[in-house]
Design a protein around this motif. Sequence first.
Motif, PDB file in Angstrom:
ATOM      1  N   UNK A  89       4.885   6.852   5.355  1.00 11.86           N
ATOM      2  CA  UNK A  89       5.196   5.865   4.317  1.00 11.86           C
ATOM      3  C   UNK A  89       6.366   4.971   4.708  1.00 11.86           C
ATOM      4  N   UNK A  90       7.153   5.439   5.652  1.00  9.70           N
ATOM      5  CA  UNK A  90       8.269   4.600   6.086  1.00  9.70           C
ATOM      6  C   UNK A  90       7.975   3.946   7.432  1.00  9.70           C
ATOM      7  N   UNK A  91       6.702   3.944   7.775  1.00 12.15           N
ATOM      8  CA  UNK A  91       6.308   3.240   8.995  1.00 12.15           C
ATOM      9  C   UNK A  91       6.131   4.138  10.186  1.00 12.15           C
ATOM     10  N   UNK A  92       6.245   5.479  10.006  1.00 12.68           N
ATOM     11  CA  UNK A  92       6.064   6.379  11.121  1.00 12.68           C
ATOM     12  C   UNK A  92       4.619   6.459  11.548  1.00 12.68           C
ATOM     13  N   UNK A  93       4.388   7.054  12.698  1.00  9.41           N
ATOM     14  CA  UNK A  93       3.016   7.158  13.200  1.00  9.41           C
ATOM     15  C   UNK A  93       2.742   8.547  13.751  1.00  9.41           C
ATOM     16  N   UNK A  94       3.385   9.574  13.172  1.00 16.88           N
ATOM     17  CA  UNK A  94       3.167  10.929  13.645  1.00 16.88           C
ATOM     18  C   UNK A  94       1.723  11.353  13.493  1.00 16.88           C
TER      19      UNK A  94
ATOM     20  N   UNK B   4      -0.280   3.572  -0.395  1.00 12.98           N
ATOM     21  CA  UNK B   4       0.041   2.296   0.265  1.00 12.98           C
ATOM     22  C   UNK B   4       0.089   1.181  -0.770  1.00 12.98           C
ATOM     23  N   UNK B   5       1.163   1.114  -1.550  1.00 10.23           N
ATOM     24  CA  UNK B   5       1.257   0.067  -2.575  1.00 10.23           C
ATOM     25  C   UNK B   5       1.155  -1.344  -1.999  1.00 10.23           C
ATOM     26  N   UNK B   6       1.657  -1.540  -0.782  1.00 15.19           N
ATOM     27  CA  UNK B   6       1.604  -2.879  -0.186  1.00 15.19           C
ATOM     28  C   UNK B   6       0.155  -3.293   0.080  1.00 15.19           C
ATOM     29  N   UNK B   7      -0.642  -2.402   0.665  1.00 14.80           N
ATOM     30  CA  UNK B   7      -2.053  -2.707   0.905  1.00 14.80           C
ATOM     31  C   UNK B   7      -2.794  -2.876  -0.413  1.00 14.80           C
ATOM     32  N   UNK B   8      -2.487  -2.016  -1.385  1.00 12.19           N
ATOM     33  CA  UNK B   8      -3.157  -2.087  -2.683  1.00 12.19           C
ATOM     34  C   UNK B   8      -2.907  -3.427  -3.361  1.00 12.19           C
ATOM     35  N   UNK B   9      -1.682  -3.911  -3.276  1.00  9.99           N
ATOM     36  CA  UNK B   9      -1.345  -5.189  -3.909  1.00  9.99           C
ATOM     37  C   UNK B   9      -2.114  -6.330  -3.263  1.00  9.99           C
ATOM     38  N   UNK B  10      -2.231  -6.316  -1.934  1.00  5.44           N
ATOM     39  CA  UNK B  10      -2.983  -7.372  -1.243  1.00  5.44           C
ATOM     40  C   UNK B  10      -4.474  -7.286  -1.583  1.00  5.44           C
TER      41      UNK B  10
ATOM     42  N   UNK C 108      -3.009  -6.337   5.175  1.00  5.98           N
ATOM     43  CA  UNK C 108      -3.628  -5.105   4.674  1.00  5.98           C
ATOM     44  C   UNK C 108      -3.723  -4.079   5.790  1.00  5.98           C
ATOM     45  N   UNK C 109      -4.221  -4.505   6.931  1.00  8.18           N
ATOM     46  CA  UNK C 109      -4.397  -3.560   8.040  1.00  8.18           C
ATOM     47  C   UNK C 109      -3.059  -3.046   8.566  1.00  8.18           C
ATOM     48  N   UNK C 110      -2.060  -3.906   8.585  1.00  9.83           N
ATOM     49  CA  UNK C 110      -0.736  -3.463   9.023  1.00  9.83           C
ATOM     50  C   UNK C 110      -0.197  -2.380   8.093  1.00  9.83           C
ATOM     51  N   UNK C 111      -0.387  -2.566   6.784  1.00  7.31           N
ATOM     52  CA  UNK C 111       0.108  -1.589   5.811  1.00  7.31           C
ATOM     53  C   UNK C 111      -0.667  -0.278   5.929  1.00  7.31           C
TER      54      UNK C 111
END
Length: 495
Positions: free
Chosen positions: A267-272, A309-315, A443-446
């Motif tokens: 959620x903070x941009x990690x990719x584990x 993913x609120x950012x993707x949801x908003x878009x 959207x894809x970035x989020x």
Amino acid sequence: MNADTGDTSRGGHVVVIGGGIAGLAAAHRLAVAGRRVTLLEATTRLGGKLHAGEIAGTRVDLGAESMLARRPEATDLARAVGLGDRLQPPATASASVWTRDALRPMPKGHVMGVPGDAAALTGLLSAEGLARIEHERDLPPADPAALGDDVAVGRYVADRLGREVVDRLVEPLLGGVYAGDAYRISMRAAVPKLFEAARSHGSLTAAVRSLQQEGRRQTGPAFMGIAGGIGTLPGAVADAITARGGEILTDTPVHALIRHAGGDTGRSGGSGARAGGWDVRTGDRVLRADAVIVATPAWSASELLAIESPAAAAELATVEYASMALVTLAFRRAELERVLPAGSGFLVPPVDGRTIKASTFSSQKWKWTDEGSDDLVVLRTSVGRYGEEEYLHREDADLVSVSLTDLAHATGLAAAPVATEVTRWIGGLPQYPVGHLARVARIRDAVAKLPGLRVCGAAYDGVGIPATIASARRAADEILATPTLAHGTQSDERE
């Protein structure tokens, strides 16, 4: 909850949400790759806008009825699931435009209605409209800055060639694909090759001519159908998925999508890669998955991603849709002799003020429609464009009546149908306004910030069947490339 440990020997469990052609194509690609797949569809039917039906004993498509053949994704999928020998080009590729009270032959030598020269539209446009196209040679060379990162198709074409070419040809052609407004639709998203050609040519007609030269090198039919209907493709894909051990559950809406605790949640941009997996919650079941593909319309995807993913949801919530209805009509063949013109049908420009936006002469376009009964002729009309929702709230009988009225004016048809079928596609076609591709990138970035999650469907890379399948393949391939899928450790819990 009683837990049933899932089969983890196949490299992880992937849940695909949505049983339209995007979800089916994604699930098929995963199953072929040896992954354990569960596909969930909220309704009782698979296929989305690919819908096979019947009228008066004759098989018909009640949704999409052809697919672009010069992109390989759809025909490749059809062949992969055993439908290769049923692929058929249209029996006729000629069509008309019903405008200014006459059926006029669809001109050749254009790209989505944009001509390479005025002569291509002789007979369709007025003398003034043709002269306006010729006037482009007197305009200053087009500045690529006028296109910027994106521009509306209608606006740019009207600026260079005049509004009449947009209103009489570009608009009905784009409307047939998107049910949208050419003056809103993104040129970069809807006609990307023309957008790029226009950036490198000082003249829009010169850009079209360059694409025409490229097109002449292509062989084979531009479009393809399937004997029995395009609507038979979803069932064949579903059978191929289950034959490889995949599970398909219909009438199973997903109520929540929750990221497991554990590791880096992303959620903070990690990719584990080992960040816990997913809970996919239905009414009476929780599926645990290593990865999830959301292949639903944008509004549904927005709801599912709102927590994680609120950012993707908003878009996703800003994606607009157009609704439409298809009116399928069956007539006695003897009553239509010498009535219907030759060809596959006609388009109708909105500027002419008619109710229908197109008609397809199905029995003339597809040879297989005679398999049910050679005594019948089937045709269909489509009603509804972006912003014209009021038509879709009419009774079925009213939609049949206005369709028959317009057909009578266009062709002289006076016979009464022996059977009718009205199919409504509410929110069926996502709109691609200026800036659409930038929104999809956001959207894809989020979504990519959450390991093991991808989205696909008609809302992203194109509304056509090949483009939708390509979107699904991209999502599946990105999931397959994640380390999580090499270690299937999630369990399948049932209540």
